[in-house]
Design a protein around this motif. Structure first.
Motif, mmCIF file in Angstrom:
data_model
loop_
_atom_site.group_PDB
_atom_site.id
_atom_site.type_symbol
_atom_site.label_atom_id
_atom_site.label_comp_id
_atom_site.label_asym_id
_atom_site.label_seq_id
_atom_site.Cartn_x
_atom_site.Cartn_y
_atom_site.Cartn_z
ATOM 1 N N MET A 1 0.847 -1.207 0.050
ATOM 2 C CA MET A 1 0.172 0.015 0.076
ATOM 3 C C MET A 1 0.919 1.227 0.094
ATOM 4 O O MET A 1 1.984 1.319 0.864
ATOM 5 C CB MET A 1 -0.894 0.084 1.194
ATOM 6 N N CYS A 2 0.716 2.104 -0.973
ATOM 7 C CA CYS A 2 1.183 3.317 -0.991
ATOM 8 C C CYS A 2 0.407 4.643 -1.317
ATOM 9 O O CYS A 2 -0.480 4.342 -2.383
ATOM 10 C CB CYS A 2 2.386 3.211 -1.987
ATOM 11 N N ARG A 3 0.531 5.725 -1.114
ATOM 12 C CA ARG A 3 -0.258 6.774 -1.119
ATOM 13 C C ARG A 3 -0.310 7.023 -2.820
ATOM 14 O O ARG A 3 0.988 7.284 -3.020
ATOM 15 C CB ARG A 3 -0.235 7.812 -0.477
ATOM 16 N N VAL A 4 -1.129 7.580 -3.325
ATOM 17 C CA VAL A 4 -1.206 7.820 -4.810
ATOM 18 C C VAL A 4 -0.192 9.031 -5.405
ATOM 19 O O VAL A 4 0.297 8.832 -6.376
ATOM 20 C CB VAL A 4 -2.450 8.216 -5.383
ATOM 21 N N HIS A 5 -0.001 9.798 -4.361
ATOM 22 C CA HIS A 5 0.748 11.062 -4.994
ATOM 23 C C HIS A 5 2.293 10.628 -4.933
ATOM 24 O O HIS A 5 2.970 11.300 -5.485
ATOM 25 C CB HIS A 5 0.500 12.337 -3.755
ATOM 26 N N ARG A 6 2.597 9.905 -4.016
ATOM 27 C CA ARG A 6 3.938 9.153 -3.801
ATOM 28 C C ARG A 6 4.238 8.417 -5.032
ATOM 29 O O ARG A 6 5.160 8.317 -5.816
ATOM 30 C CB ARG A 6 4.360 8.314 -2.654
ATOM 31 N N VAL A 7 3.212 7.527 -5.542
ATOM 32 C CA VAL A 7 3.265 6.639 -6.667
ATOM 33 C C VAL A 7 3.545 7.379 -8.141
ATOM 34 O O VAL A 7 4.532 7.108 -8.863
ATOM 35 C CB VAL A 7 2.313 5.829 -6.850
ATOM 36 N N ALA A 8 2.608 8.442 -8.077
ATOM 37 C CA ALA A 8 2.723 9.393 -9.193
ATOM 38 C C ALA A 8 3.994 10.197 -9.305
ATOM 39 O O ALA A 8 4.647 10.347 -10.320
ATOM 40 C CB ALA A 8 1.784 10.320 -9.042
ATOM 41 N N TYR A 9 4.549 10.599 -7.857
ATOM 42 C CA TYR A 9 5.710 11.002 -8.056
ATOM 43 C C TYR A 9 7.056 10.298 -8.605
ATOM 44 O O TYR A 9 7.864 10.680 -9.429
ATOM 45 C CB TYR A 9 6.161 11.935 -6.810
ATOM 46 N N GLU A 10 6.980 8.994 -8.049
ATOM 47 C CA GLU A 10 8.070 8.449 -8.304
ATOM 48 C C GLU A 10 8.024 7.822 -9.868
ATOM 49 O O GLU A 10 9.091 7.637 -10.483
ATOM 50 C CB GLU A 10 8.137 7.197 -7.257
ATOM 51 N N LEU A 11 6.690 7.878 -10.517
ATOM 52 C CA LEU A 11 6.795 7.384 -11.814
ATOM 53 C C LEU A 11 7.203 8.420 -12.699
ATOM 54 O O LEU A 11 8.077 8.061 -13.814
ATOM 55 C CB LEU A 11 5.135 6.932 -12.152
ATOM 56 N N PHE A 12 7.071 9.705 -12.514
ATOM 57 C CA PHE A 12 7.358 10.556 -13.282
ATOM 58 C C PHE A 12 8.665 11.585 -12.991
ATOM 59 O O PHE A 12 9.087 12.175 -13.779
ATOM 60 C CB PHE A 12 6.019 11.742 -13.355
ATOM 61 N N SER A 13 8.909 11.426 -11.627
ATOM 62 C CA SER A 13 10.044 12.247 -11.149
ATOM 63 C C SER A 13 11.266 11.486 -10.735
ATOM 64 O O SER A 13 12.146 11.907 -10.492
ATOM 65 C CB SER A 13 9.675 13.183 -10.243
ATOM 66 N N GLY A 14 11.050 10.169 -10.268
ATOM 67 C CA GLY A 14 12.008 9.181 -9.795
ATOM 68 C C GLY A 14 11.959 9.071 -8.186
ATOM 69 O O GLY A 14 10.732 9.536 -7.735
ATOM 70 N N PRO A 15 12.622 8.316 -7.642
ATOM 71 C CA PRO A 15 12.608 7.944 -6.375
ATOM 72 C C PRO A 15 12.475 9.012 -5.453
ATOM 73 O O PRO A 15 13.272 10.307 -5.800
ATOM 74 C CB PRO A 15 13.642 7.053 -5.998
ATOM 75 N N ILE A 16 11.887 9.308 -4.262
ATOM 76 C CA ILE A 16 11.862 10.244 -3.190
ATOM 77 C C ILE A 16 13.112 9.842 -2.537
ATOM 78 O O ILE A 16 13.273 8.800 -1.855
ATOM 79 C CB ILE A 16 10.474 10.191 -2.187
ATOM 80 N N PRO A 17 13.919 10.854 -2.119
ATOM 81 C CA PRO A 17 15.240 10.698 -1.483
ATOM 82 C C PRO A 17 14.806 10.274 0.052
ATOM 83 O O PRO A 17 13.863 10.874 0.468
ATOM 84 C CB PRO A 17 15.910 11.982 -1.498
#
Length: 109
Positions: A1-17
């Protein structure tokens, strides 16, 4: 389970540091547009918010108008206090105590 905004960010901008969270720049927590998200520390994210702590932290002057700067600010138990106001309060307290002692001395005479 992961929040959609985190998934969207990682898909389009890369991993969250590591150690960072995503701040919704648009202030809409339901938004998942990667252009509206910025990785920041939790402290920065909290201070950018609209809550009581964030609003208080953004204040630059005490309620009496004295600046919150290095010279005039005391931090005690995590609370920020104005040294000028503390000085005024202490002076009033000492004057009140002195007046009480003088009144008591007059009653003893």
């Amino acid at each position: 389970m992961c929040r959609v905004h985190r998934v969207a960010y990682e898909l389009f901008s890369g991993p969250i540091p590591n150690g960072l969270v995503l701040d919704h720049l648009c202030r809409n927590r339901g938004c998942f547009n990667p252009n509206h998200l910025e990785p920041v520390t939790r402290a920065v994210n909290n201070l950018r918010g609209v809550g009581f702590m964030a609003a208080h932290a953004r204040k630059t002057h005490c309620p009496k108008g004295h600046p919150y700067d290095e010279k005039n600010t005391q931090i005690k138990n995590g609370a920020r206090r104005c040294r000028a106001c503390i000085s005024i309060e202490n002076r009033r307290y000492r004057e009140k105590q002195k007046a009480a002692r003088e009144a008591q001395a007059l009653q003893l005479v």
